[in-house]
Enzyme design. Structure first.
Site, short mmCIF file in Angstrom:
data_model
loop_
_atom_site.label_atom_id
_atom_site.label_comp_id
_atom_site.label_asym_id
_atom_site.label_seq_id
_atom_site.Cartn_x
_atom_site.Cartn_y
_atom_site.Cartn_z
N LYS A 116 0.82 -1.22 0.00
CA LYS A 116 0.00 0.00 0.00
C LYS A 116 0.85 1.26 0.00
CE LYS A 116 -3.55 -2.64 0.43
NZ LYS A 116 -3.99 -3.46 1.57
N LYS A 158 -0.87 2.03 9.38
CA LYS A 158 -1.43 0.99 8.52
C LYS A 158 -0.32 0.03 8.09
CE LYS A 158 -5.18 3.68 6.48
NZ LYS A 158 -5.84 4.12 5.23
N GLY A 164 -8.40 -5.12 4.80
CA GLY A 164 -9.54 -5.46 5.66
C GLY A 164 -9.40 -4.96 7.09
N GLY A 165 -8.59 -3.90 7.27
CA GLY A 165 -8.52 -3.29 8.60
C GLY A 165 -7.52 -3.95 9.54
N LYS A 201 -2.61 10.80 8.11
CA LYS A 201 -3.54 11.61 8.91
C LYS A 201 -4.84 10.82 9.01
CE LYS A 201 -5.38 15.54 10.48
NZ LYS A 201 -4.99 15.65 11.90
N GLU A 275 -9.55 3.11 -4.44
CA GLU A 275 -10.33 3.52 -3.27
C GLU A 275 -9.89 4.88 -2.76
OE1 GLU A 275 -10.97 -0.88 -1.20
OE2 GLU A 275 -10.23 0.78 -0.01
N ARG A 292 -8.48 -6.29 -8.81
CA ARG A 292 -9.39 -7.40 -9.10
C ARG A 292 -10.76 -6.84 -9.45
NH1 ARG A 292 -9.47 -6.66 -3.47
NH2 ARG A 292 -11.57 -6.04 -2.80
N ARG A 339 -26.17 -6.62 -0.26
CA ARG A 339 -25.54 -7.93 -0.13
C ARG A 339 -26.38 -8.78 0.82
NH1 ARG A 339 -18.98 -7.53 0.28
NH2 ARG A 339 -18.69 -5.81 -1.20
C1 MV4 Z 1 -8.50 5.20 7.03
C2 MV4 Z 1 -9.51 5.73 7.84
C3 MV4 Z 1 -9.36 7.02 8.30
N1 MV4 Z 1 -8.27 7.74 7.96
N2 MV4 Z 1 -7.44 5.96 6.72
C4 MV4 Z 1 -10.16 0.75 6.82
C5 MV4 Z 1 -9.80 -0.37 5.89
C6 MV4 Z 1 -8.77 0.17 4.95
N3 MV4 Z 1 -9.08 -0.21 3.61
C7 MV4 Z 1 -8.76 1.63 5.15
N4 MV4 Z 1 -9.55 1.92 6.31
C8 MV4 Z 1 -9.60 3.17 6.84
N5 MV4 Z 1 -8.57 3.97 6.53
C9 MV4 Z 1 -7.34 7.18 7.18
N6 MV4 Z 1 -6.25 7.92 6.88
C10 MV4 Z 1 -10.61 4.94 8.15
C11 MV4 Z 1 -10.65 3.64 7.65
C12 MV4 Z 1 -11.84 2.89 7.96
C13 MV4 Z 1 -12.74 2.54 6.97
C14 MV4 Z 1 -12.49 2.85 5.64
C15 MV4 Z 1 -13.39 2.53 4.68
C16 MV4 Z 1 -14.54 1.86 5.03
C17 MV4 Z 1 -14.80 1.52 6.33
C18 MV4 Z 1 -13.90 1.85 7.31
C19 MV4 Z 1 -14.16 1.51 8.63
C20 MV4 Z 1 -13.25 1.85 9.60
C21 MV4 Z 1 -12.09 2.53 9.27
#
Ligand code: MV4
Length: 453
Positions: A116, A158, A164-165, A201, A275, A292, A339
């Site tokens: 990433k 991250k 997937g978190g 941030k 995204e 994908r 879904r």
């Molecule tokens: C973040 C964020 C807030 N700020 N990045 C969660 C999974 C991953 N794909 C990226 N994610 C997030 N990144 C920054 N800088 C909050 C999330 C996030 C989130 C993002 C998209 C959809 C649902 C989410 C649920 C919790 C946290």
């Protein structure tokens, strides 16, 4: 064009790929685990090969088994669907080494997008807005503290190889940083065999908005608009729609033009999703690339009229985007996907078992992508997605109304499903107002609990 394709997946997406192949006049080979012997993707493919026991690690994720099936059946290409081996650069490489076309981006690009931090740097170079944060990977707690000071708290850590978190930590103040960094590194090391972390941030209550990309092998890139995917619970999306209620035609054009250039620069080919997070001011920031086809691709198909899976196959076969998309890409009306999972709509516990009664809704503007049939058995070994209901209409409100009437006519007996949950969400005033962010579901569930429903 390919004569025969192996589908390295199961469930609704395997069936979706069978549909695309049938329409293109391509023969199909299904692979299945012992738990999926009676699955529809097996029934509707021209050939089917059992590749192992129920456990995915020994069937759908077992590269030698999938490649053996491809060699025995003499296919020209493999479609990986989503999940399983779809973003496994090693698998894509083995396919190519075996003389089989992998329907997706080049292995080197899959790998680069999987890190990433690398994708973030590449997108920034191409002029895509990213969140303030680290330039490379974090080298020490001291360095992380300096960066966080410069960026301003809260920040988010991250995992570079994450998804997937997992391996993510929100840091609110300097005192917490060293411990949270160590935890996240340990989690990422265990989960992805790579402890590398980067920093951004932290955006509170972001909207999750993603752009659909198609790119051919000749440097041509098209953007098929965006999807709003903010209705998620624990990183599992529940409802997706296109267009996003908050993206204006100007934003779509600006981001789209930058993305065309960026995807060309990284050598991206085939279908992909970029995204973004949108903050409360409505600014969009890149977060990651999914190399994908995605679960929610049908909402884009409904508003653009473009068959994304057929486009993937034709791109992989070497066709030019200008021959695949014969008219300029336009978006018409609004589409919403619900879904439908085999799970308890209140506790979210899985609800596998036999579907004893089934009625699928139909009628104008209604699409159901499912592998369910009457008397089929949903096994407990895989994800719980049973069906996707996609409703398309002239406006967002009409798409909501159409979804509600289709959900009323959607009957699944014998197992619990998320249908009642969708009915409540679609009637929620905040949802109806398009007032959604990634915190929506948590607030909604708290509200429901308080109301005792
Ligand atoms: C973040 C964020 C807030 N700020 N990045 C969660 C999974 C991953 N794909 C990226 N994610 C997030 N990144 C920054 N800088 C909050 C999330 C996030 C989130 C993002 C998209 C959809 C649902 C989410 C649920 C919790 C946290």
């Amino acid at each position: 064009m390919f004569k025969k394709i192996l589908i390295a997946n199961r469930g609704e997406i395997a069936l979706r790929v069978v549909c695309a192949c049938k329409e293109l006049g391509i023969r199909t080979v299904a692979v299945y685990s012992e738990a999926d012997r009676h699955s529809l993707h097996v029934r509707f493919a021209d050939e089917a090969i059992c590749i192992g026991p129920a456990k995915s690690a020994r069937s759908y994720l077992d590269i030698p088994s999938v490649i053996s099936a491809a060699e025995i059946s003499n296919v020209d290409a493999i479609h990986p669907g989503y999940g399983f081996l779809s973003e496994n650069a090693g698998f894509a490489e083995v396919c190519e080494a075996s003389g089989i076309t992998f329907i997706g981006p080049k292995p080197s690009v899959i790998e680069a997008m999987g890190f990433k931090q690398h994708a973030r740097t590449a997108m920034q170079k191409a002029g895509i807005p990213i969140l303030p944060g680290s330039k490379g990977i974090i080298e020490s707690a001291e360095q992380a503290l300096e960066m966080a000071e410069a960026v301003g708290y809260p920040v988010i850590l991250k995992a570079s190889a994450g998804g997937g978190g997992r391996g993510m930590r929100v840091v609110n103040e300097p005192a917490e940083l060293p411990n949270l960094l160590a935890q996240a590194q340990a989690e990422a090391g265990a989960a992805f065999s790579c402890p590398d972390m980067y920093m951004e941030k932290y955006i509170r209550k972001p909207r999750h908005i993603e752009f659909q990309v198609l790119a051919d092998h000749y440097g041509n890139v098209e953007i098929l608009g965006e999807r709003e995917c903010s209705i998620q619970r624990r990183h599992q999306k529940l409802i997706e729609e296109s267009p996003s209620p908050r993206v204006t035609p100007e934003m779509r054009k600006t981001i789209g033009d930058s993305l065309k250039k960026a995807m060309r620069e990284v050598g991206y080919t085939n279908a992909g999703t970029v995204e973004f997070l949108m903050d409360e001011d409505g600014s969009l920031y890149f977060i990651e690339v999914n190399a994908r086809v995605q679960v929610e691709h049908p909402v884009t198909e409904m508003v653009t009229g473009i068959d994304i899976v057929k486009a993937q196959i034709r791109i992989a076969a070497g066709e030019k985007l200008s021959d695949i998309l014969t008219e300029p890409v336009t978006m018409r009306g609004h589409a919403i996907e619900c879904r439908i999972n085999a799970e308890n709509p209140v506790t979210f516990t899985p609800s596998p078992g036999k579907i004893t009664g089934l009625n699928l809704p139909g009628g104008i503007g209604v699409r159901v992508d499912t592998w369910a049939y009457s008397d089929c058995v949903i096994p407990p070994y895989y994800d719980s997605l049973v069906a996707k209901l996609i409703c398309h209409a002239g406006s967002r409100q009409e798409a909501i109304n159409r979804s509600l009437r289709a959900l009323d006519m959607f009957i699944v007996e014998g197992i619990h499903t998320s249908i009642p949950l969708h009915q409540r969400i679609l009637q929620d005033p905040e949802f109806q107002a398009g007032d959604i962010d990634t915190g929506f579901i948590a607030r909604f569930l708290d509200k429901s609990k308080a109301a005792g429903s």
